[in-house]
Design an enzyme around this catalytic site. Sequence first.
Site, PDB file in Angstrom:
ATOM      1  N   ASN A   9     -31.526  33.396  46.735  1.00  0.00           N
ATOM      2  CA  ASN A   9     -32.829  33.847  46.218  1.00  0.00           C
ATOM      3  C   ASN A   9     -32.567  34.861  45.109  1.00  0.00           C
ATOM      4  O   ASN A   9     -32.198  35.998  45.383  1.00  0.00           O
ATOM      5  CB  ASN A   9     -33.623  34.478  47.376  1.00  0.00           C
ATOM      6  CG  ASN A   9     -34.958  35.028  46.920  1.00  0.00           C
ATOM      7  OD1 ASN A   9     -35.368  34.833  45.779  1.00  0.00           O
ATOM      8  ND2 ASN A   9     -35.644  35.717  47.824  1.00  0.00           N
ATOM      9  N   TRP A  10     -32.780  34.416  43.881  1.00  0.00           N
ATOM     10  CA  TRP A  10     -32.454  35.290  42.747  1.00  0.00           C
ATOM     11  C   TRP A  10     -33.524  36.359  42.520  1.00  0.00           C
ATOM     12  O   TRP A  10     -33.328  37.262  41.701  1.00  0.00           O
ATOM     13  CB  TRP A  10     -32.268  34.455  41.472  1.00  0.00           C
ATOM     14  CG  TRP A  10     -31.093  33.520  41.513  1.00  0.00           C
ATOM     15  CD1 TRP A  10     -30.144  33.439  42.503  1.00  0.00           C
ATOM     16  CD2 TRP A  10     -30.732  32.537  40.538  1.00  0.00           C
ATOM     17  NE1 TRP A  10     -29.223  32.465  42.210  1.00  0.00           N
ATOM     18  CE2 TRP A  10     -29.556  31.891  41.000  1.00  0.00           C
ATOM     19  CE3 TRP A  10     -31.282  32.117  39.322  1.00  0.00           C
ATOM     20  CZ2 TRP A  10     -28.928  30.867  40.281  1.00  0.00           C
ATOM     21  CZ3 TRP A  10     -30.653  31.102  38.608  1.00  0.00           C
ATOM     22  CH2 TRP A  10     -29.489  30.491  39.087  1.00  0.00           C
ATOM     23  N   LYS A  11     -34.650  36.240  43.199  1.00  0.00           N
ATOM     24  CA  LYS A  11     -35.749  37.220  43.058  1.00  0.00           C
ATOM     25  C   LYS A  11     -36.095  37.403  41.577  1.00  0.00           C
ATOM     26  O   LYS A  11     -35.992  36.457  40.809  1.00  0.00           O
ATOM     27  CB  LYS A  11     -35.394  38.530  43.764  1.00  0.00           C
ATOM     28  CG  LYS A  11     -34.939  38.286  45.217  1.00  0.00           C
ATOM     29  CD  LYS A  11     -34.824  39.523  46.047  1.00  0.00           C
ATOM     30  CE  LYS A  11     -34.369  39.165  47.457  1.00  0.00           C
ATOM     31  NZ  LYS A  11     -34.277  40.311  48.340  1.00  0.00           N
ATOM     32  N   HIS A  94     -41.784  35.375  52.042  1.00  0.00           N
ATOM     33  CA  HIS A  94     -40.737  36.394  51.919  1.00  0.00           C
ATOM     34  C   HIS A  94     -41.359  37.770  52.152  1.00  0.00           C
ATOM     35  O   HIS A  94     -42.479  38.040  51.718  1.00  0.00           O
ATOM     36  CB  HIS A  94     -40.075  36.325  50.539  1.00  0.00           C
ATOM     37  CG  HIS A  94     -38.815  37.116  50.489  1.00  0.00           C
ATOM     38  ND1 HIS A  94     -38.812  38.487  50.358  1.00  0.00           N
ATOM     39  CD2 HIS A  94     -37.522  36.736  50.610  1.00  0.00           C
ATOM     40  CE1 HIS A  94     -37.558  38.913  50.396  1.00  0.00           C
ATOM     41  NE2 HIS A  94     -36.755  37.877  50.546  1.00  0.00           N
ATOM     42  N   GLU A  96     -40.929  40.472  50.762  1.00  0.00           N
ATOM     43  CA  GLU A  96     -41.343  41.173  49.533  1.00  0.00           C
ATOM     44  C   GLU A  96     -42.709  40.680  49.075  1.00  0.00           C
ATOM     45  O   GLU A  96     -43.507  41.449  48.524  1.00  0.00           O
ATOM     46  CB  GLU A  96     -40.269  40.991  48.439  1.00  0.00           C
ATOM     47  CG  GLU A  96     -39.051  41.853  48.755  1.00  0.00           C
ATOM     48  CD  GLU A  96     -37.723  41.277  48.285  1.00  0.00           C
ATOM     49  OE1 GLU A  96     -37.719  40.388  47.420  1.00  0.00           O
ATOM     50  OE2 GLU A  96     -36.684  41.733  48.809  1.00  0.00           O
ATOM     51  N   GLU A 166     -35.287  37.002  58.399  1.00  0.00           N
ATOM     52  CA  GLU A 166     -34.839  38.083  57.518  1.00  0.00           C
ATOM     53  C   GLU A 166     -35.420  39.407  58.004  1.00  0.00           C
ATOM     54  O   GLU A 166     -36.545  39.764  57.631  1.00  0.00           O
ATOM     55  CB  GLU A 166     -35.322  37.839  56.086  1.00  0.00           C
ATOM     56  CG  GLU A 166     -34.777  36.585  55.434  1.00  0.00           C
ATOM     57  CD  GLU A 166     -34.739  36.711  53.905  1.00  0.00           C
ATOM     58  OE1 GLU A 166     -33.674  36.467  53.346  1.00  0.00           O
ATOM     59  OE2 GLU A 166     -35.753  37.076  53.293  1.00  0.00           O
ATOM     60  N   GLY A 172     -31.532  44.041  51.252  1.00  0.00           N
ATOM     61  CA  GLY A 172     -31.203  44.873  50.103  1.00  0.00           C
ATOM     62  C   GLY A 172     -30.781  46.287  50.477  1.00  0.00           C
ATOM     63  O   GLY A 172     -30.693  47.166  49.630  1.00  0.00           O
ATOM     64  N   SER A 212     -28.637  41.277  53.450  1.00  0.00           N
ATOM     65  CA  SER A 212     -27.327  41.856  53.151  1.00  0.00           C
ATOM     66  C   SER A 212     -26.141  40.984  53.574  1.00  0.00           C
ATOM     67  O   SER A 212     -25.121  41.505  54.047  1.00  0.00           O
ATOM     68  CB  SER A 212     -27.212  43.260  53.764  1.00  0.00           C
ATOM     69  OG  SER A 212     -28.211  44.106  53.224  1.00  0.00           O
ATOM     70  N   GLY A 233     -29.671  37.192  48.927  1.00  0.00           N
ATOM     71  CA  GLY A 233     -30.300  37.864  47.792  1.00  0.00           C
ATOM     72  C   GLY A 233     -29.255  38.339  46.802  1.00  0.00           C
ATOM     73  O   GLY A 233     -28.678  37.556  46.041  1.00  0.00           O
ATOM     74  N   GLY A 234     -28.977  39.645  46.809  1.00  0.00           N
ATOM     75  CA  GLY A 234     -28.078  40.270  45.836  1.00  0.00           C
ATOM     76  C   GLY A 234     -26.778  39.515  45.592  1.00  0.00           C
ATOM     77  O   GLY A 234     -26.394  39.286  44.430  1.00  0.00           O
TER      78      GLY A 234
HETATM   79  P1  13P Z   1     -30.196  40.704  50.195  1.00  0.00           P
HETATM   80  O1  13P Z   1     -29.144  39.641  50.466  1.00  0.00           O
HETATM   81  O2  13P Z   1     -30.084  41.299  48.821  1.00  0.00           O
HETATM   82  O3  13P Z   1     -30.276  41.711  51.283  1.00  0.00           O
HETATM   83  O4  13P Z   1     -31.607  39.924  50.192  1.00  0.00           O
HETATM   84  C1  13P Z   1     -31.904  39.060  51.227  1.00  0.00           C
HETATM   85  C2  13P Z   1     -33.143  38.334  50.879  1.00  0.00           C
HETATM   86  O5  13P Z   1     -34.207  38.934  50.788  1.00  0.00           O
HETATM   87  C3  13P Z   1     -33.060  36.907  50.595  1.00  0.00           C
HETATM   88  O6  13P Z   1     -34.311  36.337  50.489  1.00  0.00           O
END
Ligand code: 13P
Length: 249
Positions: A9-11, A94, A96, A166, A172, A212, A233-234
Amino acid sequence: MRQKIIAGNWKMNNTNFDSLLLIDELMNYSFPPDLRIVVSPPYTQLSLINEKLKNLKIEVSSQNMHYESNGAFTGEISALMLKSINVYLTILGHSERRTYFNETDQILLKKIRKALEEDIEIIFCIGEELSDRKSRNHFNFIKNQLENTVFLQKYDSWKKIIIAYEPIWAIGTGETASPDQIQEMHSFIRGLISEKYDHSLANSVSIIYGGSVKPSNAENIFYQPDVDGGLIGGASLDSKDFASIVNAL
Ligand code: 13P
């Protein structure tokens, strides 16, 4: 057999240039053929990345979609628009989106219904806050999220549903849930699917973990029997890290 999936997920990250470079770098790695590998770029790059990945075994998903087909919803993207650029997979729910854009279970239920109606597959995210876990309310919380949304769908719809657990406190933050905590929750979720539908369905649904995930912890997380992959994510923004996470599955 449950499908193994790693989705990045590149957000809201990467310019077109950055994303094309990332894909170019990923092309230098080889990945196990039986895995589903997904990347989820921002809307503006879906076509570009889809075209770029045409002959590769990496799929593209969107990060969200609206529940209406069209209309006066400034700034939104519909299922039909996604389908028109050959995107048949989307993340929904998600944390977020839930936190910053006030997406409730009621809104998500409409999105789920629309996606399924349009034959778009869903990576549906659920997860509790740290306060829920501290007060030992996390199982109840997850059960509610499921009951309000995907558990209102028909048996057959589950061919198009992937669950992503999640925990919000691990997203994050660098703080990962422990492999035991993850396994405990995934097995709880699978148990609920079994109770609500049946054992065979529960055993066919992919439940992936996000929060993470890094090259250093991926193997221990993916080793858990009820973990079918990850939503990253990251670490998905770095080709070396993403490739190493994919190869840990
Ligand atoms: P991180 O891997 O950066 O913690 O993010 C997880 C995430 O929200 C994937 O959708």
